[in-house]
Design a protein around this motif. Structure first.
Motif, PDB file in Angstrom:
ATOM      1  N   ILE A   3       0.873  -1.178   0.000  1.00 13.54           N
ATOM      2  CA  ILE A   3       0.000   0.000   0.000  1.00 13.54           C
ATOM      3  C   ILE A   3       0.909   1.226   0.000  1.00 13.54           C
ATOM      4  CG2 ILE A   3      -1.790   1.266   1.225  1.00 13.54           C
ATOM      5  CD1 ILE A   3      -2.658  -1.369   2.471  1.00 13.54           C
ATOM      6  N   ILE A   4       0.836   2.042  -1.048  1.00 13.80           N
ATOM      7  CA  ILE A   4       1.715   3.203  -1.198  1.00 13.80           C
ATOM      8  C   ILE A   4       0.834   4.452  -1.234  1.00 13.80           C
ATOM      9  CG2 ILE A   4       3.484   4.318  -2.614  1.00 13.80           C
ATOM     10  CD1 ILE A   4       4.091   1.520  -3.777  1.00 13.80           C
ATOM     11  N   GLN A   5       1.116   5.375  -0.352  1.00 12.70           N
ATOM     12  CA  GLN A   5       0.339   6.625  -0.296  1.00 12.70           C
ATOM     13  C   GLN A   5       1.310   7.791  -0.458  1.00 12.70           C
ATOM     14  OE1 GLN A   5      -2.311   6.859   2.984  1.00 12.70           O
ATOM     15  NE2 GLN A   5      -3.012   8.933   2.516  1.00 12.70           N
ATOM     16  N   ARG A   6       1.353   8.380  -1.660  1.00 15.38           N
ATOM     17  CA  ARG A   6       2.289   9.471  -1.943  1.00 15.38           C
ATOM     18  C   ARG A   6       1.644  10.827  -1.782  1.00 15.38           C
ATOM     19  NH1 ARG A   6       3.675   5.872  -6.320  1.00 15.38           N
ATOM     20  NH2 ARG A   6       5.684   4.858  -5.897  1.00 15.38           N
ATOM     21  N   SER A   7       0.348  10.861  -1.638  1.00 13.28           N
ATOM     22  CA  SER A   7      -0.348  12.134  -1.444  1.00 13.28           C
ATOM     23  C   SER A   7      -1.490  11.893  -0.471  1.00 13.28           C
ATOM     24  CB  SER A   7      -0.867  12.691  -2.781  1.00 13.28           C
ATOM     25  OG  SER A   7      -1.841  11.813  -3.315  1.00 13.28           O
ATOM     26  N   THR A   8      -2.177  12.988  -0.129  1.00 13.72           N
ATOM     27  CA  THR A   8      -3.211  12.912   0.893  1.00 13.72           C
ATOM     28  C   THR A   8      -4.533  12.382   0.369  1.00 13.72           C
ATOM     29  OG1 THR A   8      -3.852  15.201   0.472  1.00 13.72           O
ATOM     30  CG2 THR A   8      -2.166  14.809   2.169  1.00 13.72           C
ATOM     31  N   GLU A  35      -4.143  -5.972   4.574  1.00 16.54           N
ATOM     32  CA  GLU A  35      -3.288  -4.840   4.911  1.00 16.54           C
ATOM     33  C   GLU A  35      -4.171  -3.645   5.252  1.00 16.54           C
ATOM     34  OE1 GLU A  35      -0.281  -4.356   5.484  1.00 16.54           O
ATOM     35  OE2 GLU A  35       0.760  -6.123   4.709  1.00 16.54           O
ATOM     36  N   GLU A  36      -3.632  -2.721   6.084  1.00 18.16           N
ATOM     37  CA  GLU A  36      -4.370  -1.514   6.472  1.00 18.16           C
ATOM     38  C   GLU A  36      -3.592  -0.302   6.002  1.00 18.16           C
ATOM     39  OE1 GLU A  36      -6.079   0.533  10.576  1.00 18.16           O
ATOM     40  OE2 GLU A  36      -5.912  -1.655  10.424  1.00 18.16           O
ATOM     41  N   SER A  37      -4.293   0.694   5.460  1.00 14.51           N
ATOM     42  CA  SER A  37      -3.624   1.889   4.954  1.00 14.51           C
ATOM     43  C   SER A  37      -3.070   2.710   6.103  1.00 14.51           C
ATOM     44  CB  SER A  37      -4.606   2.732   4.133  1.00 14.51           C
ATOM     45  OG  SER A  37      -5.626   3.219   4.974  1.00 14.51           O
ATOM     46  N   PRO A  38      -1.980   3.459   5.824  1.00 15.76           N
ATOM     47  CA  PRO A  38      -1.384   4.280   6.893  1.00 15.76           C
ATOM     48  C   PRO A  38      -2.215   5.518   7.157  1.00 15.76           C
ATOM     49  CG  PRO A  38      -0.224   4.659   4.848  1.00 15.76           C
ATOM     50  CD  PRO A  38      -1.216   3.557   4.566  1.00 15.76           C
ATOM     51  N   HIS A  39      -2.004   6.088   8.354  1.00 21.55           N
ATOM     52  CA  HIS A  39      -2.594   7.401   8.676  1.00 21.55           C
ATOM     53  C   HIS A  39      -1.654   8.450   8.133  1.00 21.55           C
ATOM     54  CE1 HIS A  39      -4.508  10.654  10.786  1.00 21.55           C
ATOM     55  NE2 HIS A  39      -5.446   9.830  11.227  1.00 21.55           N
ATOM     56  N   PHE A  40      -2.082   9.165   7.122  1.00 19.54           N
ATOM     57  CA  PHE A  40      -1.158  10.009   6.366  1.00 19.54           C
ATOM     58  C   PHE A  40      -0.549  11.116   7.235  1.00 19.54           C
ATOM     59  CE2 PHE A  40      -0.148  13.565   3.567  1.00 19.54           C
ATOM     60  CZ  PHE A  40       0.670  12.930   2.645  1.00 19.54           C
ATOM     61  N   THR A  41      -1.274  11.572   8.250  1.00 18.01           N
ATOM     62  CA  THR A  41      -0.821  12.751   8.996  1.00 18.01           C
ATOM     63  C   THR A  41       0.231  12.424  10.036  1.00 18.01           C
ATOM     64  OG1 THR A  41      -2.633  12.452  10.547  1.00 18.01           O
ATOM     65  CG2 THR A  41      -3.006  13.928   8.696  1.00 18.01           C
ATOM     66  N   ASN A  42       0.232  11.202  10.548  1.00 15.96           N
ATOM     67  CA  ASN A  42       1.161  10.958  11.663  1.00 15.96           C
ATOM     68  C   ASN A  42       1.871   9.623  11.587  1.00 15.96           C
ATOM     69  OD1 ASN A  42      -0.877   9.200  12.231  1.00 15.96           O
ATOM     70  ND2 ASN A  42      -1.606  10.296  14.063  1.00 15.96           N
ATOM     71  N   GLU A  43       1.807   8.897  10.424  1.00 16.86           N
ATOM     72  CA  GLU A  43       2.480   7.614  10.345  1.00 16.86           C
ATOM     73  C   GLU A  43       3.505   7.637   9.231  1.00 16.86           C
ATOM     74  OE1 GLU A  43       0.076   4.221  10.029  1.00 16.86           O
ATOM     75  OE2 GLU A  43      -1.145   4.651  11.787  1.00 16.86           O
ATOM     76  N   ALA A  44       4.617   6.990   9.457  1.00 21.84           N
ATOM     77  CA  ALA A  44       5.608   6.740   8.416  1.00 21.84           C
ATOM     78  C   ALA A  44       5.402   5.303   7.981  1.00 21.84           C
ATOM     79  CB  ALA A  44       7.005   6.961   8.936  1.00 21.84           C
ATOM     80  N   TYR A  45       4.841   5.081   6.799  1.00 23.75           N
ATOM     81  CA  TYR A  45       4.434   3.743   6.401  1.00 23.75           C
ATOM     82  C   TYR A  45       5.553   3.097   5.606  1.00 23.75           C
ATOM     83  CZ  TYR A  45       1.225   0.073   5.073  1.00 23.75           C
ATOM     84  OH  TYR A  45       0.610  -1.126   4.928  1.00 23.75           O
ATOM     85  N   SER A  46       5.985   1.968   6.053  1.00 25.36           N
ATOM     86  CA  SER A  46       7.182   1.348   5.492  1.00 25.36           C
ATOM     87  C   SER A  46       6.959   0.886   4.055  1.00 25.36           C
ATOM     88  CB  SER A  46       7.597   0.156   6.366  1.00 25.36           C
ATOM     89  OG  SER A  46       6.556  -0.787   6.401  1.00 25.36           O
ATOM     90  N   LYS A  47       5.693   0.603   3.698  1.00 23.54           N
ATOM     91  CA  LYS A  47       5.473   0.091   2.349  1.00 23.54           C
ATOM     92  C   LYS A  47       5.624   1.167   1.294  1.00 23.54           C
ATOM     93  CE  LYS A  47       2.620  -3.843   3.579  1.00 23.54           C
ATOM     94  NZ  LYS A  47       3.076  -3.846   4.941  1.00 23.54           N
ATOM     95  N   ASP A  48       5.698   2.452   1.675  1.00 24.20           N
ATOM     96  CA  ASP A  48       5.906   3.543   0.729  1.00 24.20           C
ATOM     97  C   ASP A  48       7.382   3.780   0.454  1.00 24.20           C
ATOM     98  OD1 ASP A  48       5.146   5.520  -0.951  1.00 24.20           O
ATOM     99  OD2 ASP A  48       5.040   7.063   0.604  1.00 24.20           O
ATOM    100  N   GLN A  49       8.212   3.112   1.202  1.00 23.18           N
ATOM    101  CA  GLN A  49       9.651   3.323   1.062  1.00 23.18           C
ATOM    102  C   GLN A  49      10.194   2.282   0.078  1.00 23.18           C
ATOM    103  OE1 GLN A  49      11.151   3.082   4.999  1.00 23.18           O
ATOM    104  NE2 GLN A  49      10.148   4.950   5.686  1.00 23.18           N
ATOM    105  N   VAL A  50      10.113   2.614  -1.252  1.00 23.72           N
ATOM    106  CA  VAL A  50      10.515   1.680  -2.288  1.00 23.72           C
ATOM    107  C   VAL A  50      12.024   1.734  -2.456  1.00 23.72           C
ATOM    108  CG1 VAL A  50      10.242   1.060  -4.709  1.00 23.72           C
ATOM    109  CG2 VAL A  50       8.321   2.014  -3.423  1.00 23.72           C
ATOM    110  N   ASP A  51      12.663   0.584  -2.505  1.00 26.62           N
ATOM    111  CA  ASP A  51      14.107   0.521  -2.694  1.00 26.62           C
ATOM    112  C   ASP A  51      14.406   0.772  -4.161  1.00 26.62           C
ATOM    113  OD1 ASP A  51      16.772   0.102  -2.600  1.00 26.62           O
ATOM    114  OD2 ASP A  51      16.673  -1.986  -1.879  1.00 26.62           O
TER     115      ASP A  51
END
Length: 1178
Positions: free
Chosen positions: A946-951, A1027-1043
């Motif tokens: 789950i990748i969240q690049r915007s709000t 899977e559960e989506s991250p809280h965009f305002t206060n979470e650093a979601y590891s699945k958005d960190q693409v190598d």
């Protein structure tokens, strides 16, 4: 005055007393400032005794001390006349005192100063008097000279030896002694009377002595005077018989002495009387004669003797230490022996010198106030009351009438007193037995209000406590006092408040709103004075988590809690006590904010621990007890008794259990024949026993020890007992674990467990083994061995044998074991299972069928039919599989066996075969069978991101399952909103098998989703990946960190850049090797052309049509200008000057010049120029 007025005056006084409204006298405080300013009449502070006896060897001191303001002056009267102290050189008066000192250093006789003295202390407000002091000089006269004739008396007769001591002042004490200065032995028969005489109830022959001496001791002179001794001769009618058997019970030594009835020696007659003063000591005496010696008993007419009565001198003296009126009456003493009895009555009268009922006290009044002096006394007879003022009679002609004063018997009343009425009044109460004299002054005082306490005092109190605010004050007339809070409102009194007469304000229950400044105001007609008290109400200090009783094991840590809640403005002090004594903290005992930790506890830490929390105004305490438990001490004093052939009694004494009861005793033994020095457990017993019967084995030399066990652990072993040797016997035990089994196809190994050392029961232990073929009727074969096994050779393959065993020692044969069945060795099975086939093929299991082998071909014990199976491949194209062989056994002895092979992979190609197996070998394989499993549901997707690049957008990515278990037909995505424990309506999306991404637009920024993804085959949906989506305002979601290093486009770009760099390097080095020249521009700051042109001489000329036109993709220097090079290729890397100046030629600048603002804003984010990278690598 009463006599002149008659009955009318008496009635008027009675009416005045009835209607009298008296104002309380002023109680003058002991404040030093007030006392210093206070004018008062004299007060007598110290004086000598009324009956004053002095030692003639010392100076005479007659005391008279008084206080007053002004300081009083002193004068004396002697025998009723003025005593002029100044005219007698031997008499001096101490400074600021009336005490007289009469010195005889220069001569004179103390007797000349005997007489009656009285001291007068005077100042302008009055005169105070002392008692009349009767001064007498102590006297200790000598015994009169006399010649004492021997006293001759017959045995059994009474006798009185008179003492008659010389009269002294005070009277001497008397006692009787012999010439050796030893006291005369006194008893029921011989005793000293109250007058000092020595009384004999009857005389014995042994009383004959020549040294009966009376002694007088004079207290003041500390001297003892001795009277000439009496000589006593006792006449007897018969000689003394010294037979011991007679003398032990007969005081007369066997002689016949006439018995007589009792007769009183003191007092005489049948009755007497005695007068005693109240408070003095009363002694009544009855001494009687007679043979045998009479006994004395006391009675009081009309009642029993009370507890005050004590009987002394062998019941001859009745004593009451402090007589009162109820002790008066008739006392009777009775003397009796076996011949008769006699009585004497003593009539006791109790008289009393005057004693106070109500002694007058000093009276301080304000002007116009009323008061009275009361003087009440009692005595027998009733005393007469006389009033004096300033030492003279109150009704003397010399004293002017005082209209504000009225005398009524024992009371003087004052009304509307005025300044100038101060005086000292004396009350004299007298009767025939003595008098009392008391001084009491009346002082008229006027004084403006004064505050006696500290100014602006701060009082801190605990909330809800009863609180007192003190405001000590003084004034005359007595001021009126009122309290105010914060300087507002009316006076505080009533309800929540109470004002006491001494000025103290009580707040019955202090609350937070009671905080503030309180003002007390005192005023009278002479002025007003005030003081302030500031009150702060604090929260109580409380221990909210108190220490609890606990038990700790020695060596561990104990912790006592003491969490405190208190007022934040009050500093607290937490102290710990152990058994009510301060606790010394150190490395083991540590205190933190809310606890006490005791590390490595030991027995010395046991006790009661008290946490005390103190502030400046309150405190709280809590206690808990620490009990330290430890492993028990070793049992002691092991003793063996009641020895028998196979058992013995062992007794021991318990050691200290260290606060943990012993739950178990373990008895161990050691024997010195087989395993010397090795201790082994013999038996265990409950923790409440200390004597047990031990069951023993034969032929063992035992030694015992005991271990105690409690909840903490086990004790050290006790000291060993003495040794005990048991006698030998044939083995009792039958060897255990007998079995027979072949190790080869033509043998059988017979083995067993050897007997324990304690089971040998004697020396030379060996084993007798028997065996024979089963069901053949052959004879038993036998062998004897000392080992624990025997191998039978040359047997047939896997045939049964009967086996038995017994142990033998030098004392005989042991018991025979049961017959067991053993088998010779196994061989490889010779036949395979046949007709292997499968049925009911499913996606993960299949039924297997086969024809069993003949049991005789197994050549051993049948173990199982073993299936070997493996996965040949998957029916999904391009999917690689693991072809590892797996096995599964089936135990079946039926004619048509079947089994189920499970845990197969769906949609796969399998191959199987089967063998039969015994315990050692497998047989030949059966026919091979191939089958294909059906399609199943797929596994979960390989990954789900789950990748969240915007709000407002969520991007989903996944990959196909590793095991699709069939032909994928798509994916199913379910998702719903989540908010804590609340979830929204489930939504669904379906995708084709080639779709592995999905983008979801969020209607609101704060919405979160939970996603459930599953792959699909024709069979259905497979395992779900959630899977559960991250809280965009206060979470650093590891699945958005693409190598990025794993991305294909990045790898391709890096390869292209590397290839370009390599080509450029090759070109540059070729040019250098050719020695091409690089013309230098005349102006080094001119820009270069965008297109390179080759010159006729083969060189390259770089020029530009526009000044300062940068190359595309190049980078400006740090300062935006062109700089000279230092002849290094490195300078063309990132951050260099941008020039090349090798072998004198100029190449140019390879950076892009941008606007200053743009360059400064983007320097850190620009990619490195490929050209610069080339020179950096070079």
């Amino acid at each position: 005055m009463l006599a002149q007025g008659g009955p009318w005056a008496l009635s008027v006084i009675s009416l005045v007393l009835l209607l009298w409204q008296e104002v309380s006298a002023i109680d003058v405080p002991l404040d030093s400032k007030i006392q210093q300013d206070l004018k008062q009449p004299p007060t007598i502070m110290k004086q000598s005794l009324k009956d004053y006896i002095v030692d003639p060897r010392d100076n005479i001191i007659i005391e008279c001390e008084a206080k007053g303001n002004p300081v009083p002056t002193f004068s004396w009267r002697r025998n009723g006349k003025f005593f002029n102290v100044g005219k007698d050189p031997r008499v001096t008066m101490r400074k600021r005192s009336g005490t007289l000192e009469i010195s005889f250093r220069s001569g004179g006789r103390p007797e000349d100063y005997e007489g009656e003295y009285q001291c007068f202390a005077s100042n302008i407000f009055g005169t105070a008097l002392t008692n009349k002091i009767l001064l007498r000089v102590s006297k200790s006269p000598l015994w009169p000279k006399e010649v004492l004739e021997p006293v001759v008396v017959g045995e059994g007769s009474p006798l009185v030896l008179a003492c008659n001591p010389p009269p002294g002042l005070p009277p001497p004490l008397t006692f009787w002694m012999d010439s050796a200065m030893m006291p005369i032995t006194q008893d029921k028969r011989v005793s000293m009377g109250l007058n000092g005489d020595l009384y004999f109830s009857n005389v014995l022959a042994k009383d004959s002595h020549t040294d009966y001496s009376c002694n007088a001791r004079f207290l003041f002179t500390h001297t003892i005077q001795q009277k000439n001794p009496f000589t006593l001769k006792v006449q007897t009618k018969e000689p003394y018989n010294d037979t011991s058997s007679v003398n032990s019970t007969d005081p007369y030594g066997g002689r016949k002495v006439a018995e007589t009835t009792p007769n009183f020696l003191s007092p005489t007659g049948t009755d007497s009387s005695r007068m005693v003063m109240r408070g003095e000591k009363l002694k009544l005496e009855c001494i009687a004669s007679g043979v045998p010696t009479p006994s004395i008993k006391w009675f009081k007419k009309g009642g029993d003797l009370n507890q005050k009565v004590k009987l002394d001198n062998f019941n001859k003296t009745l004593r009451i230490d402090s007589v009162s009126e109820e002790d008066a009456g008739e006392y009777m003493c009775m003397a009796n022996n076996q011949i008769g009895s006699i009585r004497h009555s003593i009539y006791v009268q109790v008289k009393a010198a005057p004693y106070w009922l109500d002694q007058p006290s000093n009276l301080v009044l304000a002007p116009d106030e009323n008061g009275r002096l009361v003087c009440r006394a009692n005595g027998n007879p009733k005393p007469h009351i006389q009033w004096l003022v300033n030492g003279g009679p109150i009704d003397s002609n010399s004293t002017l009438p005082n209209p504000s004063r009225t005398v009524a018997g024992d009371t003087i009343m004052f009304r509307s007193v005025q300044i100038g009425s101060s005086a000292v009044y004396q009350c004299n109460a007298s009767n025939d037995h003595g008098y009392l004299l008391a001084n009491a002054f009346i002082s008229i005082l006027d004084m403006a209000p004064r505050m006696l306490g500290p100014k602006n005092q701060l009082i801190k109190v605990i909330e809800n406590n009863r609180t007192f605010l003190d405001c000590p004050y003084f004034g005359s007339p007595l001021p009126e006092l009122r309290w105010f809070k914060n300087g507002q409102g009316s006076g505080l009194d009533g309800g929540h408040y109470r004002v006491y007469i001494n000025g103290t304000l009580e707040i019955k229950r202090a609350r937070a709103e009671d905080q503030g400044t309180y003002t007390c105001v005192a005023n009278n007609i002479l002025g007003t004075e005030e003081n302030q008290v500031r009150l702060e109400v604090k929260e109580p200090t409380r221990i909210v988590r108190a220490p609890e009783h606990q038990s700790a094991i020695r060596g561990t840590m104990a912790r006592f809690d003491c969490r405190v809640k208190s007022d934040l403005t009050l500093p607290i002090t937490v102290t710990w006590l152990k058994d009510d004594k301060p606790l010394s903290l150190g490395s083991r005992l540590k205190k933190d904010e809310d606890s006490l930790s005791i590390h490595n506890v030991h027995e010395g830490d046991e006790g009661t621990y008290t946490c005390t929390v103190k502030t400046e105004i309150d405190q709280d305490t809590a206690s808990a007890r620490l009990t330290v438990s430890d492993r028990p001490d070793s049992p002691m004093d092991l003793e063996l008794s009641d020895a028998k052939e196979r058992n013995i009694r062992l007794t021991w004494i318990h050691g200290d259990d260290h606060n943990s009861p012993v739950t178990l005793f373990v008895v161990q033994f050691e024997e010195d024949r087989w395993e010397s020095g090795k201790w082994q457990n013999l038996s265990s017993y409950p923790g409440d026993v200390n004597t047990v019967i031990l069951e023993l084995s034969p032929f063992v030399n035992y030694q015992f020890r005991v271990i105690a066990v409690n909840s903490v652990g086990q004790s050290l072993p006790s000291l060993p007992s003495q040794r005990y040797q048991t006698s030998g016997a044939p083995p009792d035990a039958i060897p255990r674990g007998l079995k027979g089994w072949g190790t080869k196809k033509n043998n059988m190994e017979i083995s067993w467990e050897p007997l324990l050392d304690t089971e040998r029961n004697g020396p030379n232990l060996h084993y007798s083994v028997w065996w024979r073929r089963k069901d053949t009727g052959e004879e038993w074969s036998n062998v004897t061995t000392v080992g624990a096994k025997h191998i039978v050779h040359d047997t047939e393959t896997y045939v049964p044998y009967e086996i038995k065993l017994r142990a033998v020692n030098d004392f005989g044969l042991g018991g025979e074991s049961n017959i067991i069945i053993g088998y010779s060795g196994e061989d490889k099975p010779t036949a395979p299972p046949t007709d292997l086939r499968v049925s009911k093929i499913d996606s993960t299991k299949v039924n297997v069928h086969w024809t069993p082998v003949d049991p005789s071909t197994v050549l051993g014990e049948f173990k199982e039919y073993r299936v070997y199976y493996w996965r040949e491949g998957s029916m999904v194209k391009g999917l690689r599989v693991n072809k590892e062989k797996k096995t599964k056994g089936f135990y079946s002895t039926v004619a048509q066996p079947t089994g189920i092979l499970t845990d197969l992979q769906p949609y796969s190609h399998y191959r199987i075969y089967m063998v039969v197996a015994n315990n050692r070998y497998e047989g030949p394989p059966s026919n091979h069978v191939e089958f294909r499993t059906k399609e199943g549901v797929p596994e979960a997707p390989k990954f789900f991101k789950i990748i969240q690049r915007s709000t407002d957008v969520i991007h989903l990515e996944w990959d196909k399952p590793l095991e699709p278990n069939g032909i994928l037909i798509g994916y199913k995505l379910n998702y719903q909103t989540v908010n804590g424990s609340r979830v929204g309506l489930m939504q669904m999306q379906s995708f084709l098998p080639n779709v592995t991404t999905y983008t979801l637009h969020l209607p609101e920024r704060a919405i979160r989703y939970k996603f459930y993804l599953a792959a699909l085959t024709q069979v259905g949906a497979g395992e779900v990946y959630a899977e559960e989506s991250p809280h965009f305002t206060n979470e650093a979601y590891s699945k958005d960190q693409v190598d990025i290093a794993t991305q294909g486009w990045f790898i391709g770009l890096m390869c292209a850049i590397a290839l370009i760099i390599l080509i450029l390097l090759i070109v540059c080095f070729i040019k250098r090797s050719r020695g091409g020249k690089y013309p230098v521009r005349e102006k080094k700051d001119l820009p270069l052309d965008a297109v390179d042109q080759k010159g006729e001489d083969g060189s390259f000329d770089y020029h530009s049509d526009e000044d300062n036109k940068p190359l595309q993709g190049s980078q400006n220097s740090l300062d935006g200008g062109v700089k000279e090079s230092d002849d290094s290729l490195v300078d063309y890397g990132e951050g260099g000057d941008g020039q090349f100046n090798e072998d004198g030629s100029f190449i140019g600048q390879y950076t892009v010049k941008k606007d200053k603002d743009e360059t400064e804003g983007n320097e850190s984010s620009e990619a490195t120029s490929p050209v610069n990278a080339i020179y950096s690598l070079a």
